[in-house]
Enzyme design. Sequence first.
Site, PDB file in Angstrom:
ATOM      1  N   ARG A  63      15.132  13.527  14.640  1.00 41.89           N
ATOM      2  CA  ARG A  63      16.503  13.549  15.163  1.00 41.89           C
ATOM      3  C   ARG A  63      16.833  14.902  15.797  1.00 41.89           C
ATOM      4  O   ARG A  63      17.732  14.993  16.614  1.00 41.89           O
ATOM      5  CB  ARG A  63      17.505  13.302  14.028  1.00 41.89           C
ATOM      6  CG  ARG A  63      17.540  11.885  13.501  1.00 41.89           C
ATOM      7  CD  ARG A  63      18.437  11.780  12.264  1.00 41.89           C
ATOM      8  NE  ARG A  63      19.805  12.172  12.482  1.00 41.89           N
ATOM      9  CZ  ARG A  63      20.753  11.407  12.996  1.00 41.89           C
ATOM     10  NH1 ARG A  63      20.466  10.184  13.343  1.00 41.89           N
ATOM     11  NH2 ARG A  63      21.982  11.852  13.154  1.00 41.89           N
ATOM     12  N   ARG A  70      14.017  23.646  21.081  1.00 44.23           N
ATOM     13  CA  ARG A  70      14.186  23.981  22.496  1.00 44.23           C
ATOM     14  C   ARG A  70      13.684  25.386  22.787  1.00 44.23           C
ATOM     15  O   ARG A  70      13.959  26.315  22.034  1.00 44.23           O
ATOM     16  CB  ARG A  70      15.663  23.912  22.890  1.00 44.23           C
ATOM     17  CG  ARG A  70      16.261  22.531  22.684  1.00 44.23           C
ATOM     18  CD  ARG A  70      17.452  22.343  23.612  1.00 44.23           C
ATOM     19  NE  ARG A  70      18.086  21.065  23.350  1.00 44.23           N
ATOM     20  CZ  ARG A  70      19.194  20.924  22.647  1.00 44.23           C
ATOM     21  NH1 ARG A  70      19.818  21.971  22.146  1.00 44.23           N
ATOM     22  NH2 ARG A  70      19.704  19.729  22.443  1.00 44.23           N
ATOM     23  N   ARG A 125      22.143   7.962  -0.718  1.00 43.30           N
ATOM     24  CA  ARG A 125      22.700   9.252  -1.079  1.00 43.30           C
ATOM     25  C   ARG A 125      24.202   9.157  -0.862  1.00 43.30           C
ATOM     26  O   ARG A 125      24.677   8.514   0.089  1.00 43.30           O
ATOM     27  CB  ARG A 125      22.146  10.359  -0.177  1.00 43.30           C
ATOM     28  CG  ARG A 125      20.660  10.519  -0.268  1.00 43.30           C
ATOM     29  CD  ARG A 125      20.179  11.011  -1.594  1.00 43.30           C
ATOM     30  NE  ARG A 125      20.479  12.429  -1.798  1.00 43.30           N
ATOM     31  CZ  ARG A 125      20.265  13.073  -2.939  1.00 43.30           C
ATOM     32  NH1 ARG A 125      19.795  12.409  -4.012  1.00 43.30           N
ATOM     33  NH2 ARG A 125      20.526  14.361  -3.056  1.00 43.30           N
ATOM     34  N   ARG A 163      26.278  22.161   3.535  1.00 41.92           N
ATOM     35  CA  ARG A 163      26.977  22.749   4.681  1.00 41.92           C
ATOM     36  C   ARG A 163      28.463  22.871   4.374  1.00 41.92           C
ATOM     37  O   ARG A 163      28.983  22.247   3.438  1.00 41.92           O
ATOM     38  CB  ARG A 163      26.763  21.910   5.942  1.00 41.92           C
ATOM     39  CG  ARG A 163      27.197  20.461   5.824  1.00 41.92           C
ATOM     40  CD  ARG A 163      26.805  19.673   7.078  1.00 41.92           C
ATOM     41  NE  ARG A 163      27.110  18.244   6.910  1.00 41.92           N
ATOM     42  CZ  ARG A 163      26.835  17.324   7.830  1.00 41.92           C
ATOM     43  NH1 ARG A 163      26.256  17.652   8.961  1.00 41.92           N
ATOM     44  NH2 ARG A 163      27.135  16.055   7.612  1.00 41.92           N
ATOM     45  N   GLU A 185      30.072  20.554   1.324  1.00 45.38           N
ATOM     46  CA  GLU A 185      29.469  19.218   1.231  1.00 45.38           C
ATOM     47  C   GLU A 185      28.254  19.245   0.313  1.00 45.38           C
ATOM     48  O   GLU A 185      27.333  20.035   0.504  1.00 45.38           O
ATOM     49  CB  GLU A 185      29.075  18.789   2.646  1.00 45.38           C
ATOM     50  CG  GLU A 185      28.573  17.387   2.740  1.00 45.38           C
ATOM     51  CD  GLU A 185      28.382  16.961   4.204  1.00 45.38           C
ATOM     52  OE1 GLU A 185      29.185  17.351   5.076  1.00 45.38           O
ATOM     53  OE2 GLU A 185      27.405  16.247   4.454  1.00 45.38           O
ATOM     54  N   TYR A 235      20.456   4.035   8.893  1.00 47.42           N
ATOM     55  CA  TYR A 235      21.313   5.161   9.246  1.00 47.42           C
ATOM     56  C   TYR A 235      21.630   5.072  10.731  1.00 47.42           C
ATOM     57  O   TYR A 235      20.786   5.336  11.571  1.00 47.42           O
ATOM     58  CB  TYR A 235      20.594   6.475   8.912  1.00 47.42           C
ATOM     59  CG  TYR A 235      21.438   7.683   9.208  1.00 47.42           C
ATOM     60  CD1 TYR A 235      22.796   7.673   8.893  1.00 47.42           C
ATOM     61  CD2 TYR A 235      20.908   8.814   9.785  1.00 47.42           C
ATOM     62  CE1 TYR A 235      23.587   8.751   9.163  1.00 47.42           C
ATOM     63  CE2 TYR A 235      21.699   9.913  10.056  1.00 47.42           C
ATOM     64  CZ  TYR A 235      23.034   9.879   9.737  1.00 47.42           C
ATOM     65  OH  TYR A 235      23.820  10.961  10.005  1.00 47.42           O
ATOM     66  N   ASP A 288      23.959   6.010  14.102  1.00 47.50           N
ATOM     67  CA  ASP A 288      24.983   6.826  14.742  1.00 47.50           C
ATOM     68  C   ASP A 288      26.090   5.901  15.256  1.00 47.50           C
ATOM     69  O   ASP A 288      25.880   4.700  15.441  1.00 47.50           O
ATOM     70  CB  ASP A 288      24.377   7.608  15.907  1.00 47.50           C
ATOM     71  CG  ASP A 288      23.533   8.785  15.419  1.00 47.50           C
ATOM     72  OD1 ASP A 288      23.818   9.298  14.327  1.00 47.50           O
ATOM     73  OD2 ASP A 288      22.590   9.180  16.125  1.00 47.50           O
TER      74      ASP A 288
HETATM   75  N1  UDP Z   1      18.019  19.224   8.555  1.00 49.11           N
HETATM   76  C1  UDP Z   1      17.601  20.374   7.946  1.00 49.11           C
HETATM   77  N2  UDP Z   1      18.299  21.526   8.142  1.00 49.11           N
HETATM   78  C2  UDP Z   1      19.403  21.571   8.905  1.00 49.11           C
HETATM   79  C3  UDP Z   1      19.842  20.392   9.538  1.00 49.11           C
HETATM   80  C4  UDP Z   1      19.132  19.232   9.341  1.00 49.11           C
HETATM   81  O1  UDP Z   1      16.612  20.370   7.218  1.00 49.11           O
HETATM   82  O2  UDP Z   1      20.005  22.663   9.022  1.00 49.11           O
HETATM   83  C5  UDP Z   1      17.243  17.983   8.317  1.00 49.11           C
HETATM   84  C6  UDP Z   1      17.802  17.202   7.131  1.00 49.11           C
HETATM   85  O3  UDP Z   1      16.731  16.614   6.428  1.00 49.11           O
HETATM   86  C7  UDP Z   1      18.655  16.154   7.802  1.00 49.11           C
HETATM   87  C8  UDP Z   1      17.873  15.863   9.083  1.00 49.11           C
HETATM   88  O4  UDP Z   1      17.310  17.136   9.445  1.00 49.11           O
HETATM   89  O5  UDP Z   1      18.792  14.999   6.987  1.00 49.11           O
HETATM   90  C9  UDP Z   1      18.702  15.295  10.210  1.00 49.11           C
HETATM   91  O6  UDP Z   1      19.734  16.199  10.526  1.00 49.11           O
HETATM   92  P1  UDP Z   1      21.125  15.734  11.132  1.00 49.11           P
HETATM   93  O7  UDP Z   1      21.882  16.964  11.501  1.00 49.11           O
HETATM   94  O8  UDP Z   1      20.860  14.712  12.150  1.00 49.11           O
HETATM   95  O9  UDP Z   1      21.790  15.102   9.840  1.00 49.11           O
HETATM   96  P2  UDP Z   1      23.265  14.496   9.664  1.00 49.11           P
HETATM   97  O10 UDP Z   1      24.254  15.502  10.182  1.00 49.11           O
HETATM   98  O11 UDP Z   1      23.293  13.230  10.434  1.00 49.11           O
HETATM   99  O12 UDP Z   1      23.355  14.335   8.195  1.00 49.11           O
END
Ligand code: UDP
Length: 382
Positions: free
Chosen positions: A172, A176, A248, A278, A299, A347, A349
């Site tokens: 996902r 870059r 989860r 986060r 969170e 999951y 979007d």
């Molecule tokens: N992820 C991570 N560190 C980060 C952000 C994401 O390890 O700082 C991993 C984590 O396993 C997460 C996945 O990348 O479930 C997908 O991230 P995304 O931001 O798409 O998750 P969402 O915001 O949809 O929960």
Amino acid sequence: MNILLVGAGLSGAVIGRTLAEAGHQITIIDGRDHIGGNCHTERDADTGVMVHVYGPHIFHTDDEDVWNYVNSFTTFMPYKNRVKTTSQKQVFSLPINLHTINQYYGKTMRPDEARDFIQNDIADTTIADPQTFEEQALRFVGPDLYEAFFKGYTIKQWGVQPSELPASILKRLPVRFNYDDNYFFHRFQGMPENGYTPMIAAILDHPSITVTLNTMFDPAMADAHDHVFYSGPLDGYFDYQLGRLGYRTLDFEKFSATGDYQGCAVMNYGEVDVPYTRITEHKHFSPWEDHEGTVCYREFSRACTPDDIPYYPIRQVKEKALLGDYLKLAEDTTGVTFVGRLGTYRYLDMDVTIREAMDTADAFLAAQDAGTAMPAFVKPPL
Ligand code: UDP
């Protein structure tokens, strides 16, 4: 026809609207006291800040039809998600980009130099075909950036080692070799001006749609309708008779402050010793508004119990086997179609949810015309 939709989230609203416009009578029930499912937004009474009650939702899509659809019900404001992460006593830019790489390694590389450096000196190129989250990370960003940004976060988010998770979760996120720090790469991105709930209310605003809140689904209700679209948990429809599909859930620790608490909407915490994944500061999701106060969510992610709200389907080997068994039950059940994140245990979007809901409603209308049966799933979940 009299059609029952279980759940007043995006799936229920979009399917209900399309079928109402085609001349059907729509009843939508929802167990909660509000519409919108987990996209629900509301203004905080003290500060006036628009709060994403079930966590941050940022609209992004490449699907022009979906973009036009949502824009026909509400005004979207420009919004780009720029996520930061705190790790090893510094703040870095996500998704991993040239700034992140240069900062982490204390360098001033240009794009080609950084690409060569990561590919030749850092990434584990012995991994030819990454299967797990960990292999995917080691293959594309190497052990240092994996440890700093992904390992701890993922253990907190999913409750298992990244070596036990599929590579698809990390796919996902882009890597870059330029300074583009837009979290998403989709053509269309934005935030509804007054939150998601008024947008969903506008979709539901049709004379042939009746919405009843605080009402749980009871199988007897199906008998009084010609067809049911069910966006609740798939296993719940069958009274969990084969066991529970793993999810989860999230806990949000809400706190308020004045001014600007963290300077951005989303600050991730990459290390495992910070217990939350986060902090989201909701006023930054509406940068066109001005508020003195601010509202934040810390969170936390944990295993979902029967009393919790399910958020993320886990979909590891064990869950997929159980899902297969529920699919058989569902396919033997007539008169009901399972939709959305919970109904199909995926999951999704928001844009994909809307696209699938549009396609589901179209499939129903086509089946009516052809005199054929509507399947349990328009998009098979396995
Ligand atoms: N992820 C991570 N560190 C980060 C952000 C994401 O390890 O700082 C991993 C984590 O396993 C997460 C996945 O990348 O479930 C997908 O991230 P995304 O931001 O798409 O998750 P969402 O915001 O949809 O929960």
